[in-house]
Design a protein around this motif. Sequence first.
Motif, PDB file in Angstrom:
ATOM      1  N   ASP A  36      11.857 -33.745 -10.993  1.00  0.00           N
ATOM      2  CA  ASP A  36      12.631 -34.980 -11.189  1.00  0.00           C
ATOM      3  C   ASP A  36      12.736 -35.772  -9.891  1.00  0.00           C
ATOM      4  O   ASP A  36      12.626 -36.997  -9.885  1.00  0.00           O
ATOM      5  CB  ASP A  36      14.028 -34.668 -11.740  1.00  0.00           C
ATOM      6  CG  ASP A  36      13.999 -34.285 -13.203  1.00  0.00           C
ATOM      7  OD1 ASP A  36      13.050 -34.695 -13.915  1.00  0.00           O
ATOM      8  OD2 ASP A  36      14.929 -33.586 -13.657  1.00  0.00           O
ATOM      9  N   ALA A  37      12.943 -35.068  -8.782  1.00  0.00           N
ATOM     10  CA  ALA A  37      13.000 -35.738  -7.474  1.00  0.00           C
ATOM     11  C   ALA A  37      11.657 -36.376  -7.142  1.00  0.00           C
ATOM     12  O   ALA A  37      11.604 -37.475  -6.582  1.00  0.00           O
ATOM     13  CB  ALA A  37      13.398 -34.738  -6.391  1.00  0.00           C
ATOM     14  N   TRP A  38      10.584 -35.713  -7.511  1.00  0.00           N
ATOM     15  CA  TRP A  38       9.242 -36.238  -7.281  1.00  0.00           C
ATOM     16  C   TRP A  38       9.044 -37.546  -8.049  1.00  0.00           C
ATOM     17  O   TRP A  38       8.556 -38.538  -7.504  1.00  0.00           O
ATOM     18  CB  TRP A  38       8.216 -35.198  -7.684  1.00  0.00           C
ATOM     19  CG  TRP A  38       6.786 -35.631  -7.635  1.00  0.00           C
ATOM     20  CD1 TRP A  38       6.136 -36.252  -6.612  1.00  0.00           C
ATOM     21  CD2 TRP A  38       5.825 -35.466  -8.662  1.00  0.00           C
ATOM     22  NE1 TRP A  38       4.822 -36.481  -6.942  1.00  0.00           N
ATOM     23  CE2 TRP A  38       4.609 -35.993  -8.200  1.00  0.00           C
ATOM     24  CE3 TRP A  38       5.868 -34.913  -9.935  1.00  0.00           C
ATOM     25  CZ2 TRP A  38       3.460 -35.997  -8.970  1.00  0.00           C
ATOM     26  CZ3 TRP A  38       4.724 -34.906 -10.688  1.00  0.00           C
ATOM     27  CH2 TRP A  38       3.532 -35.448 -10.206  1.00  0.00           C
ATOM     28  N   VAL A  39       9.450 -37.567  -9.321  1.00  0.00           N
ATOM     29  CA  VAL A  39       9.313 -38.771 -10.147  1.00  0.00           C
ATOM     30  C   VAL A  39      10.116 -39.918  -9.548  1.00  0.00           C
ATOM     31  O   VAL A  39       9.630 -41.051  -9.450  1.00  0.00           O
ATOM     32  CB  VAL A  39       9.755 -38.487 -11.599  1.00  0.00           C
ATOM     33  CG1 VAL A  39       9.879 -39.771 -12.394  1.00  0.00           C
ATOM     34  CG2 VAL A  39       8.785 -37.538 -12.263  1.00  0.00           C
ATOM     35  N   LYS A  40      11.337 -39.638  -9.108  1.00  0.00           N
ATOM     36  CA  LYS A  40      12.174 -40.693  -8.507  1.00  0.00           C
ATOM     37  C   LYS A  40      11.551 -41.223  -7.220  1.00  0.00           C
ATOM     38  O   LYS A  40      11.563 -42.431  -6.969  1.00  0.00           O
ATOM     39  CB  LYS A  40      13.580 -40.148  -8.235  1.00  0.00           C
ATOM     40  CG  LYS A  40      14.386 -39.958  -9.479  1.00  0.00           C
ATOM     41  CD  LYS A  40      15.755 -39.394  -9.160  1.00  0.00           C
ATOM     42  CE  LYS A  40      16.495 -39.099 -10.446  1.00  0.00           C
ATOM     43  NZ  LYS A  40      17.771 -38.436 -10.189  1.00  0.00           N
ATOM     44  N   GLU A  41      11.004 -40.348  -6.409  1.00  0.00           N
ATOM     45  CA  GLU A  41      10.382 -40.764  -5.148  1.00  0.00           C
ATOM     46  C   GLU A  41       9.163 -41.651  -5.393  1.00  0.00           C
ATOM     47  O   GLU A  41       8.982 -42.679  -4.741  1.00  0.00           O
ATOM     48  CB  GLU A  41       9.992 -39.538  -4.327  1.00  0.00           C
ATOM     49  CG  GLU A  41       9.335 -39.856  -3.004  1.00  0.00           C
ATOM     50  CD  GLU A  41      10.289 -40.481  -1.995  1.00  0.00           C
ATOM     51  OE1 GLU A  41       9.806 -41.187  -1.088  1.00  0.00           O
ATOM     52  OE2 GLU A  41      11.506 -40.278  -2.118  1.00  0.00           O
ATOM     53  N   SER A  43       8.510 -43.433  -8.059  1.00  0.00           N
ATOM     54  CA  SER A  43       8.976 -44.688  -8.627  1.00  0.00           C
ATOM     55  C   SER A  43       9.546 -45.605  -7.536  1.00  0.00           C
ATOM     56  O   SER A  43       9.226 -46.792  -7.466  1.00  0.00           O
ATOM     57  CB  SER A  43      10.040 -44.395  -9.693  1.00  0.00           C
ATOM     58  OG  SER A  43      10.549 -45.584 -10.218  1.00  0.00           O
ATOM     59  N   TYR A  44      10.371 -45.044  -6.672  1.00  0.00           N
ATOM     60  CA  TYR A  44      10.999 -45.819  -5.611  1.00  0.00           C
ATOM     61  C   TYR A  44       9.957 -46.354  -4.628  1.00  0.00           C
ATOM     62  O   TYR A  44      10.019 -47.510  -4.208  1.00  0.00           O
ATOM     63  CB  TYR A  44      12.034 -44.952  -4.888  1.00  0.00           C
ATOM     64  CG  TYR A  44      12.817 -45.679  -3.838  1.00  0.00           C
ATOM     65  CD1 TYR A  44      13.608 -46.780  -4.165  1.00  0.00           C
ATOM     66  CD2 TYR A  44      12.773 -45.281  -2.512  1.00  0.00           C
ATOM     67  CE1 TYR A  44      14.336 -47.453  -3.192  1.00  0.00           C
ATOM     68  CE2 TYR A  44      13.491 -45.938  -1.539  1.00  0.00           C
ATOM     69  CZ  TYR A  44      14.267 -47.036  -1.884  1.00  0.00           C
ATOM     70  OH  TYR A  44      14.969 -47.702  -0.921  1.00  0.00           O
ATOM     71  N   ARG A  54      11.651 -52.536 -10.513  1.00  0.00           N
ATOM     72  CA  ARG A  54      12.456 -51.402 -10.965  1.00  0.00           C
ATOM     73  C   ARG A  54      12.479 -51.286 -12.482  1.00  0.00           C
ATOM     74  O   ARG A  54      12.363 -50.199 -13.031  1.00  0.00           O
ATOM     75  CB  ARG A  54      13.874 -51.505 -10.414  1.00  0.00           C
ATOM     76  CG  ARG A  54      14.664 -50.213 -10.629  1.00  0.00           C
ATOM     77  CD  ARG A  54      16.003 -50.261  -9.990  1.00  0.00           C
ATOM     78  NE  ARG A  54      16.900 -50.885 -10.945  1.00  0.00           N
ATOM     79  CZ  ARG A  54      18.156 -51.180 -10.700  1.00  0.00           C
ATOM     80  NH1 ARG A  54      18.665 -50.954  -9.521  1.00  0.00           N
ATOM     81  NH2 ARG A  54      18.906 -51.723 -11.625  1.00  0.00           N
ATOM     82  N   ASN A  57       9.400 -49.627 -13.756  1.00  0.00           N
ATOM     83  CA  ASN A  57       9.424 -48.188 -13.496  1.00  0.00           C
ATOM     84  C   ASN A  57      10.288 -47.470 -14.519  1.00  0.00           C
ATOM     85  O   ASN A  57       9.928 -46.404 -15.016  1.00  0.00           O
ATOM     86  CB  ASN A  57       9.954 -47.894 -12.090  1.00  0.00           C
ATOM     87  CG  ASN A  57       8.955 -48.221 -11.012  1.00  0.00           C
ATOM     88  OD1 ASN A  57       7.759 -48.139 -11.232  1.00  0.00           O
ATOM     89  ND2 ASN A  57       9.446 -48.582  -9.849  1.00  0.00           N
ATOM     90  N   GLU A  58      11.449 -48.048 -14.834  1.00  0.00           N
ATOM     91  CA  GLU A  58      12.350 -47.426 -15.814  1.00  0.00           C
ATOM     92  C   GLU A  58      11.700 -47.366 -17.189  1.00  0.00           C
ATOM     93  O   GLU A  58      11.801 -46.356 -17.883  1.00  0.00           O
ATOM     94  CB  GLU A  58      13.676 -48.180 -15.864  1.00  0.00           C
ATOM     95  CG  GLU A  58      14.491 -48.020 -14.593  1.00  0.00           C
ATOM     96  CD  GLU A  58      15.656 -48.982 -14.496  1.00  0.00           C
ATOM     97  OE1 GLU A  58      15.783 -49.882 -15.368  1.00  0.00           O
ATOM     98  OE2 GLU A  58      16.447 -48.850 -13.540  1.00  0.00           O
ATOM     99  N   GLN A  61       9.038 -44.663 -17.116  1.00  0.00           N
ATOM    100  CA  GLN A  61       9.622 -43.326 -17.162  1.00  0.00           C
ATOM    101  C   GLN A  61      10.079 -42.976 -18.579  1.00  0.00           C
ATOM    102  O   GLN A  61       9.873 -41.846 -19.033  1.00  0.00           O
ATOM    103  CB  GLN A  61      10.781 -43.217 -16.183  1.00  0.00           C
ATOM    104  CG  GLN A  61      10.326 -43.147 -14.743  1.00  0.00           C
ATOM    105  CD  GLN A  61      11.482 -43.137 -13.764  1.00  0.00           C
ATOM    106  OE1 GLN A  61      12.628 -42.924 -14.136  1.00  0.00           O
ATOM    107  NE2 GLN A  61      11.174 -43.374 -12.503  1.00  0.00           N
TER     108      GLN A  61
END
Length: 90
Positions: A36-41, A43-44, A54, A57-58, A61
Amino acid sequence: MADVIKAEVGDTPRGGVEIALKSITDAVPMRMHGFDAWVKEVSYSRTLGGVHYRFSNEARQELGHRAAAAATGLMAALDPGAKARNHWRR
């Protein structure tokens, strides 16, 4: 993709998730706590790089979560014994 991998190994594998760029010589690998942290990174970083907004990206996801749910559901249906072995956690 992260949801499918999480269904197989869980969100936080022992040692975390290591990401390395093979296209850049001498790139320093990044270690994330979980998928999950990987996906957020990812995306960011795409937002900071000006590649995506943004909201896109949402949306991507959410589409990914739906596709992963369908894929893991299909895999569980093809291997009914897998649920008994706690193989497909969802």
